[in-house]
Design an enzyme around this catalytic site. Structure first.
Site, PDB file in Angstrom:
ATOM      1  N   ASP A  12       0.815  -1.168   0.081  1.00 24.77           N
ATOM      2  CA  ASP A  12      -0.192  -0.026  -0.029  1.00 24.77           C
ATOM      3  C   ASP A  12       0.791   1.276   0.160  1.00 24.77           C
ATOM      4  O   ASP A  12       1.916   1.350   0.481  1.00 24.77           O
ATOM      5  CB  ASP A  12      -1.081  -0.020   1.060  1.00 24.77           C
ATOM      6  CG  ASP A  12      -2.131   1.036   1.032  1.00 24.77           C
ATOM      7  OD1 ASP A  12      -2.221   1.487  -0.092  1.00 24.77           O
ATOM      8  OD2 ASP A  12      -2.749   0.882   2.134  1.00 24.77           O
ATOM      9  N   ASN A  60     -10.192  -2.785  -6.765  1.00 25.53           N
ATOM     10  CA  ASN A  60      -9.501  -1.801  -7.563  1.00 25.53           C
ATOM     11  C   ASN A  60     -10.153  -1.260  -9.037  1.00 25.53           C
ATOM     12  O   ASN A  60      -9.482  -0.337  -9.622  1.00 25.53           O
ATOM     13  CB  ASN A  60      -8.145  -2.079  -7.909  1.00 25.53           C
ATOM     14  CG  ASN A  60      -7.297  -1.993  -6.403  1.00 25.53           C
ATOM     15  OD1 ASN A  60      -6.255  -2.864  -6.286  1.00 25.53           O
ATOM     16  ND2 ASN A  60      -7.755  -1.087  -5.489  1.00 25.53           N
TER      17      ASN A  60
END
Length: 229
Positions: A12, A60
Site C-alpha cells: 500500500d 481496484n
C-alpha cells in the site's frame, strides 16, 4: 530468528508516495514493482518459501479507468521477458484471482510464466491480480456446488480456494499505516500474525522486512491453545 514459511504483503501507499515526490501516481507503482523484486530476492536469501503479494484487488476496478489501464500495462510490461530471470533466481510464479476480466494477451503470459517456472524453484511468489477474499470464497463454494459435494471439511474447502495447497500465511505485512486486511485472503489469514508499518511500499526496504520478521519471531503463536509460560 523464527523465519515465517509464508509471508503475505499488502503493498500500500504507492500513489501517496508518488504525490509526495511531486510525481504522477503511476510512478509510485513503477517504483513499487522494483521494490517487489528486491523483497523477493531478500526472501530467497532469508529462507522464506512462499511470498504472496496483493497486486490488484477486485475493488481496484473502481479507480479511474486511465489508472487501471496503466496498472495492467505496467504488469504486462514488467512480466514480459522476465521468464529467464525468474528461472535463474529460482522463482516459481503463481497467480490468484479472477482471470475473466483480464485481457487475453496478459492471461496467456500469466499461464506461460506459471508453466515455465514450475520446476527447480527456491520460492513460490504468488501475485494476487483481480483478487478479493469474498470472491475467492464464493468461487470455491460454486465449484463445490457444481461437483455436488454433500459434505466438506476445512481441508477440502481450502483446496478449492485460490491458494489451493499452499500453506496459510504465517505473517501478513501491510504498509503505509493502514490497519485492515482489505478483503485479502479472508479464509487463509485466520491465524496469521499481522504487522503494520507506516512506511509506504515504494520506501519499503530489506531492513524493514527484517524488522517485521524479528517482530514475528518474538510472538507466541498459540492457535487457540494454552502454552506453558
Amino acid at each position: 530468528m523464527s523465519i515465517p514459511r509464508h509471508v503475505a504483503i499488502i503493498m500500500d501507499g504507492n500513489g501517496r508516495w508518488a504525490r509526495r515526490q511531486g510525481m504522477p501516481r503511476i510512478m509510485g507503482h513503477y517504483r513499487g514493482a522494483e521494490v517487489a523484486e528486491e523483497i523477493t530476492k531478500a526472501c530467497i536469501d532469508i529462507g522464506v518459501e512462499y511470498l504472496t503479494l496483493f497486486a490488484f484487488s477486485t475493488e481496484n476496478w473502481n479507480r479511474p479507468k486511465e489508472e487501471v489501464e496503466l496498472l495492467f500495462d505496467l504488469l504486462r510490461n514488467y512480466l514480459t521477458g522476465k521468464k529467464e530471470e525468474l528461472i535463474d533466481l529460482g522463482v516459481r510464479l503463481k497467480f490468484i484471482g479472477r482471470r475473466d476480466r483480464i485481457g487475453k494477451d496478459l492471461r496467456l503470459l500469466m499461464e506461460e510464466l506459471e508453466r515455465d517456472t514450475s520446476k527447480d524453484y527456491r520460492i513460490t511468489v504468488v501475485l494476487a491480480v483481480d483478487y478479493g477474499g469474498r470472491d475467492d470464497i464464493l468461487r470455491a463454494v460454486n465449484k463445490l456446488i457444481r461437483l455436488e459435494f454433500d459434505h466438506i471439511d476445512e481441508d477440502t474447502f481450502s483446496h478449492f480456494l485460490d491458494l489451493g495447497d499452499i500453506p496459510d500465511p504465517d505473517l501478513l505485512i501491510r504498509t503505509a499505516g493502514e490497519r485492515r486486511i482489505s478483503n485479502f485472503l479472508l479464509w487463509n489469514l485466520a491465524y496469521t500474525e499481522l504487522y503494520f508499518t507506516e512506511v509506504c511500499w515504494p520506501e519499503f526496504t530489506v531492513e524493514e522486512l527484517q524488522r517485521a520478521i524479528e517482530d514475528f519471531s518474538n510472538r507466541k503463536r498459540k492457535f487457540g491453545r494454552v502454552l506453558d509460560e
